[in-house]
Enzyme design. Structure first.
Site, mmCIF file in Angstrom:
data_model
loop_
_atom_site.group_PDB
_atom_site.id
_atom_site.type_symbol
_atom_site.label_atom_id
_atom_site.label_comp_id
_atom_site.label_asym_id
_atom_site.label_seq_id
_atom_site.Cartn_x
_atom_site.Cartn_y
_atom_site.Cartn_z
ATOM 1 N N GLU A 1 0.826 -1.211 0.000
ATOM 2 C CA GLU A 1 0.000 0.000 0.000
ATOM 3 C C GLU A 1 0.858 1.257 0.000
ATOM 4 O O GLU A 1 0.531 2.240 -0.668
ATOM 5 C CB GLU A 1 -0.953 -0.004 1.195
ATOM 6 C CG GLU A 1 -2.087 -1.008 1.082
ATOM 7 C CD GLU A 1 -3.009 -0.736 -0.095
ATOM 8 O OE1 GLU A 1 -3.075 0.425 -0.558
ATOM 9 O OE2 GLU A 1 -3.665 -1.683 -0.566
ATOM 10 N N TYR B 1 -6.173 6.697 4.416
ATOM 11 C CA TYR B 1 -6.329 5.734 3.330
ATOM 12 C C TYR B 1 -5.561 4.451 3.617
ATOM 13 O O TYR B 1 -6.097 3.351 3.492
ATOM 14 C CB TYR B 1 -5.871 6.309 1.985
ATOM 15 C CG TYR B 1 -5.730 5.194 0.969
ATOM 16 C CD1 TYR B 1 -6.861 4.655 0.357
ATOM 17 C CD2 TYR B 1 -4.494 4.599 0.703
ATOM 18 C CE1 TYR B 1 -6.766 3.584 -0.514
ATOM 19 C CE2 TYR B 1 -4.390 3.521 -0.160
ATOM 20 C CZ TYR B 1 -5.528 3.025 -0.769
ATOM 21 O OH TYR B 1 -5.431 1.948 -1.607
ATOM 22 N N ASP C 1 -9.422 5.390 -2.961
ATOM 23 C CA ASP C 1 -8.249 5.890 -3.678
ATOM 24 C C ASP C 1 -8.709 6.566 -4.965
ATOM 25 O O ASP C 1 -9.914 6.693 -5.227
ATOM 26 C CB ASP C 1 -7.251 4.761 -3.952
ATOM 27 C CG ASP C 1 -7.673 3.860 -5.104
ATOM 28 O OD1 ASP C 1 -8.886 3.824 -5.436
ATOM 29 O OD2 ASP C 1 -6.803 3.176 -5.668
ATOM 30 N N CYS D 1 -12.064 1.557 -16.179
ATOM 31 C CA CYS D 1 -12.556 2.927 -16.031
ATOM 32 C C CYS D 1 -11.374 3.863 -15.772
ATOM 33 O O CYS D 1 -11.308 4.553 -14.757
ATOM 34 C CB CYS D 1 -13.569 2.988 -14.882
ATOM 35 S SG CYS D 1 -14.572 4.489 -14.863
ATOM 36 N N CYS E 1 -15.067 1.435 -21.968
ATOM 37 C CA CYS E 1 -16.447 1.328 -21.500
ATOM 38 C C CYS E 1 -17.128 0.044 -21.973
ATOM 39 O O CYS E 1 -17.979 -0.510 -21.263
ATOM 40 C CB CYS E 1 -17.253 2.547 -21.949
ATOM 41 S SG CYS E 1 -16.706 4.109 -21.210
ATOM 42 N N CYS F 1 -16.945 -2.703 -19.464
ATOM 43 C CA CYS F 1 -17.401 -2.407 -18.105
ATOM 44 C C CYS F 1 -18.624 -3.243 -17.737
ATOM 45 O O CYS F 1 -19.600 -3.300 -18.506
ATOM 46 C CB CYS F 1 -17.737 -0.924 -17.963
ATOM 47 S SG CYS F 1 -18.307 -0.462 -16.314
ATOM 48 N N CYS G 1 -24.192 3.364 -15.894
ATOM 49 C CA CYS G 1 -23.252 4.468 -15.742
ATOM 50 C C CYS G 1 -23.896 5.808 -16.066
ATOM 51 O O CYS G 1 -24.321 6.065 -17.199
ATOM 52 C CB CYS G 1 -22.035 4.247 -16.636
ATOM 53 S SG CYS G 1 -20.781 5.540 -16.470
#
Length: 316
Positions: free
Chosen positions: A43, A126, A144, A199, A206, A209, A215
């Site tokens: 992370e 975070y 994030d 994305c 797209c 997706c 969307c």
């Protein structure tokens, strides 16, 4: 929440997590046997750095320092050296400080709650949420840049999220999070991966997706962003000069003469032969003397280097 809204949200959860099951990248920090320390290291490394650059460094790091105690036992300069070219090397210092705190204050084990994780040096909201979720399976709202972008397009119809995290974005993320621990962890990982692979900020795919039909941004005709993202300059900046100096220090076995860092090409003194290649790269920048001095002083001020006689070296 109305029953219809709850059903719609449940379908979003199912479609996106099912997509993740089929398409997720096989990353080592996602493996069931990855330790909480491995998740924490990943992370921190992944902040503002793409996976392709992090992966080999993470693997080398975990082979050398599989537990916090192993890193804490070495000088902080070794963490900076092993950080390589990941950028923002102060993160290496923070990880070393976190490892030390884990050893001295937590018995060598990464703390397992959001609140306790926040007490570690360099760990913010975070990172604490991500480690609590991905290392310990807890229900935390992980937000994030990738997640924020998916939320912005899917729900609010904006091409990009706000330039900095807003309270409204956090409320939206909380409202979308599944109620159960396992579902929330899967949702966080799935939305993050969807933002990273499909994305994307530029040229999103797209057609791939799993929630294209839902969307809001697509339904609105894919409007342009409400602001122009500003790229971060590199060439000619202090960051570039600092990075070139750090490359010299990482390759050197001992202190590097200050004059070698601040002057143009010069004859190498005895013992300086190991830094010829990165030193040549630093000289090739032709940075002004003022900028060289500013970069050097900044490295010392930030704890990334220390003075040793007439030279400079990684921190001991």
């Amino acid at each position: 929440m109305e029953p219809e809204q709850a059903e719609h949200l449940s379908q979003l959860h199912s479609r996106i997590t099912s997509w993740f099951t089929r398409n997720a990248r096989p990353l080592p920090w996602r493996e069931p046997d990855c330790s909480p320390w491995g998740v924490l290291v990943s992370e921190v490394m992944l902040q503002q750095t793409p996976v392709v650059r992090v992966l080999p460094v993470w693997q080398e790091w975990m082979q050398r320092w599989p537990e916090p105690a192993a890193l804490a036992a070495e000088p902080s300069g070794e963490a900076v050296r092993a950080w390589g070219r990941l950028g923002y090397p102060r993160r290496a210092l923070r990880l070393h400080a976190a490892a030390t705190a884990i050893v001295t204050e937590h018995g060598g084990l990464v703390p397992d709650t959001h609140a306790a994780l926040l007490t570690l040096p360099g760990v913010g909201d975070y990172t604490a949420a991500a480690v609590a979720a991905f290392a310990f399976g807890q229900r935390e709202t992980v937000v994030d840049t990738n997640i924020r972008r998916v939320h912005a397009r899917l729900v609010t119809g904006n091409a990009l999220p706000s330039q900095s995290l807003t309270a409204a974005e956090m409320r939206l993320a909380v409202s979308l999070l599944p109620d159960d621990d396992a579902g929330s962890v899967a949702w966080n990982a799935s939305v993050m991966e969807l933002g990273a692979l499909v994305c994307t900020a530029r040229n999103p795919s797209c057609e791939d997706c799993p929630v294209l039909a839902d969307c809001a941004w697509v339904r609105a005709g894919r409007p342009e962003p409400h602001y122009v993202p500003k790229g971060q300059a590199w060439h000619g900046t202090d960051r570039q000069v600092r990075g070139a100096m750090m490359a010299v220090l990482r390759e050197a076995e001992g202190p590097v003469l200050r004059d070698l860092l601040l002057a143009g090409p010069v004859d190498l003194a005895a013992g300086q032969e190991t830094v010829t290649t990165p030193l040549a790269a630093l000289h090739a920048l032709s940075a002004p003397q003022e900028q060289l001095e500013r970069a050097l002083n900044g490295l010392v001020r930030d704890g990334l280097a220390e003075l040793s006689g007439d030279g400079l070296r990684l921190p001991a």
